[in-house]
Write a protein that holds these residues in place. Structure first.
Motif, PDB file in Angstrom:
ATOM      1  N   HIS A  52       1.129  -1.127   0.172  1.00  0.00           N
ATOM      2  CA  HIS A  52       0.012   0.211   0.000  1.00  0.00           C
ATOM      3  C   HIS A  52       1.260   1.425  -0.001  1.00  0.00           C
ATOM      4  O   HIS A  52       0.019   2.523  -0.919  1.00  0.00           O
ATOM      5  N   GLN A  53       2.389   1.077   0.399  1.00  0.00           N
ATOM      6  CA  GLN A  53       2.653   2.188   0.277  1.00  0.00           C
ATOM      7  C   GLN A  53       3.777   2.421  -0.951  1.00  0.00           C
ATOM      8  O   GLN A  53       4.657   1.663  -1.003  1.00  0.00           O
ATOM      9  N   PRO A  54       3.676   3.389  -1.839  1.00  0.00           N
ATOM     10  CA  PRO A  54       4.190   3.703  -2.771  1.00  0.00           C
ATOM     11  C   PRO A  54       5.760   3.655  -2.654  1.00  0.00           C
ATOM     12  O   PRO A  54       6.447   3.637  -2.156  1.00  0.00           O
ATOM     13  N   PRO A  58       6.676  -2.197  -7.765  1.00  0.00           N
ATOM     14  CA  PRO A  58       7.317  -1.653  -9.082  1.00  0.00           C
ATOM     15  C   PRO A  58       4.969  -2.207 -10.147  1.00  0.00           C
ATOM     16  O   PRO A  58       4.954  -2.698  -8.889  1.00  0.00           O
ATOM     17  N   THR A  59       4.856  -0.826 -10.444  1.00  0.00           N
ATOM     18  CA  THR A  59       3.160  -0.961 -11.032  1.00  0.00           C
ATOM     19  C   THR A  59       3.431  -1.692 -11.931  1.00  0.00           C
ATOM     20  O   THR A  59       4.408  -1.775 -12.697  1.00  0.00           O
ATOM     21  N   CYS A  60       2.370  -1.977 -11.623  1.00  0.00           N
ATOM     22  CA  CYS A  60       1.423  -3.430 -13.373  1.00  0.00           C
ATOM     23  C   CYS A  60       1.914  -2.553 -14.194  1.00  0.00           C
ATOM     24  O   CYS A  60       1.259  -1.310 -14.556  1.00  0.00           O
ATOM     25  N   PRO A  61       2.128  -3.307 -15.294  1.00  0.00           N
ATOM     26  CA  PRO A  61       2.350  -3.546 -17.040  1.00  0.00           C
ATOM     27  C   PRO A  61       2.226  -3.441 -17.032  1.00  0.00           C
ATOM     28  O   PRO A  61       1.880  -2.098 -18.263  1.00  0.00           O
ATOM     29  N   SER A  75      -4.124  -7.286  -6.560  1.00  0.00           N
ATOM     30  CA  SER A  75      -3.333  -8.460  -5.792  1.00  0.00           C
ATOM     31  C   SER A  75      -2.556  -8.137  -4.265  1.00  0.00           C
ATOM     32  O   SER A  75      -2.505  -9.385  -3.304  1.00  0.00           O
ATOM     33  N   LEU A  76      -1.359  -7.411  -4.904  1.00  0.00           N
ATOM     34  CA  LEU A  76      -0.274  -7.600  -3.768  1.00  0.00           C
ATOM     35  C   LEU A  76      -0.576  -7.058  -2.389  1.00  0.00           C
ATOM     36  O   LEU A  76      -0.392  -7.938  -1.607  1.00  0.00           O
ATOM     37  N   ARG A  77      -1.336  -5.939  -3.185  1.00  0.00           N
ATOM     38  CA  ARG A  77      -2.493  -5.468  -1.903  1.00  0.00           C
ATOM     39  C   ARG A  77      -3.444  -6.182  -0.979  1.00  0.00           C
ATOM     40  O   ARG A  77      -3.303  -6.156   0.346  1.00  0.00           O
ATOM     41  N   ALA A  78      -4.144  -7.008  -1.565  1.00  0.00           N
ATOM     42  CA  ALA A  78      -5.025  -7.950  -1.089  1.00  0.00           C
ATOM     43  C   ALA A  78      -4.764  -9.480  -0.101  1.00  0.00           C
ATOM     44  O   ALA A  78      -5.024  -9.287   0.325  1.00  0.00           O
ATOM     45  N   VAL A  79      -3.238  -9.379  -0.756  1.00  0.00           N
ATOM     46  CA  VAL A  79      -2.501 -10.788  -0.458  1.00  0.00           C
ATOM     47  C   VAL A  79      -2.129 -10.025   0.770  1.00  0.00           C
ATOM     48  O   VAL A  79      -2.004 -10.570   2.780  1.00  0.00           O
ATOM     49  N   HIS A  80      -1.725  -9.211   0.792  1.00  0.00           N
ATOM     50  CA  HIS A  80      -1.162  -8.119   1.978  1.00  0.00           C
ATOM     51  C   HIS A  80      -2.248  -8.412   3.244  1.00  0.00           C
ATOM     52  O   HIS A  80      -1.738  -8.719   4.658  1.00  0.00           O
TER      53      HIS A  80
END
Length: 155
Positions: A52-54, A58-61, A75-80
């Motif tokens: 969640h912290q920039p 990397p950003t989704c391509p 998905s990364l934030r959801a898993v976190h």
């Protein structure tokens, strides 16, 4: 299964030694256990380093190139959020992932069970199932990029 030769007979035995059975059982479960280790390590990393912290990931391509959300965006934030037991937060980031994870876990358990018991591999999913999954992913992909359809699907 390895064949052993009976002393004096010259014919191979049908039963492998206990050590060979243990090795073959350990080798059979190596792949599912390896996948589990990679998944747990990735989840631990995502739990420790907040997406969640920039600046951490990397950003989704696809998002970077097109400005549109892909089915995996968030998905990364959801898993976190799931690692921190925040189901509502995970749902707000990627509801499709939250719905699919129990099915993936069940498939992994079935894979581990088949590997541990030495059961034969089941046949591939029927074609209609694969096409249905593809249609669901594509419908989700479109819906999360059309704010009039479902504004709550954007991460």
């Amino acid at each position: 299964m390895t064949a052993t030769v009976q002393p004096g007979s010259g014919a191979p035995s049908a039963c492998p030694s206990p050590a060979a059975r243990v090795r073959s059982g350990a080798a059979r479960v190596a792949a599912p256990v390896g996948v589990a280790l990679v998944a747990v390590t990735g989840a631990a990393l995502l739990g420790a380093v907040n997406p969640h912290q920039p600046g951490h990931y990397p950003t989704c391509p696809f998002l970077w190139l097109t400005g549109l959300y892909c089915p995996g965006c968030g998905s990364l934030r959801a898993v976190h959020d799931l690692v921190h037991l925040d189901l509502a937060g995970a749902w707000s980031m990627n509801p499709f992932l939250v719905l699919v994870l129990p099915a993936l876990l069940a498939a992994w358990v079935a894979w581990l069970r088949r590997a541990a018991t030495g059961a034969a591999r089941r046949r591939v999913l029927p074609a209609w199932t694969i096409w249905t999954i593809l249609a669901l992913v594509l419908a989700y992909w479109v819906a999360r990029n059309v704010p009039a359809l479902a504004p709550w699907l954007a991460p």
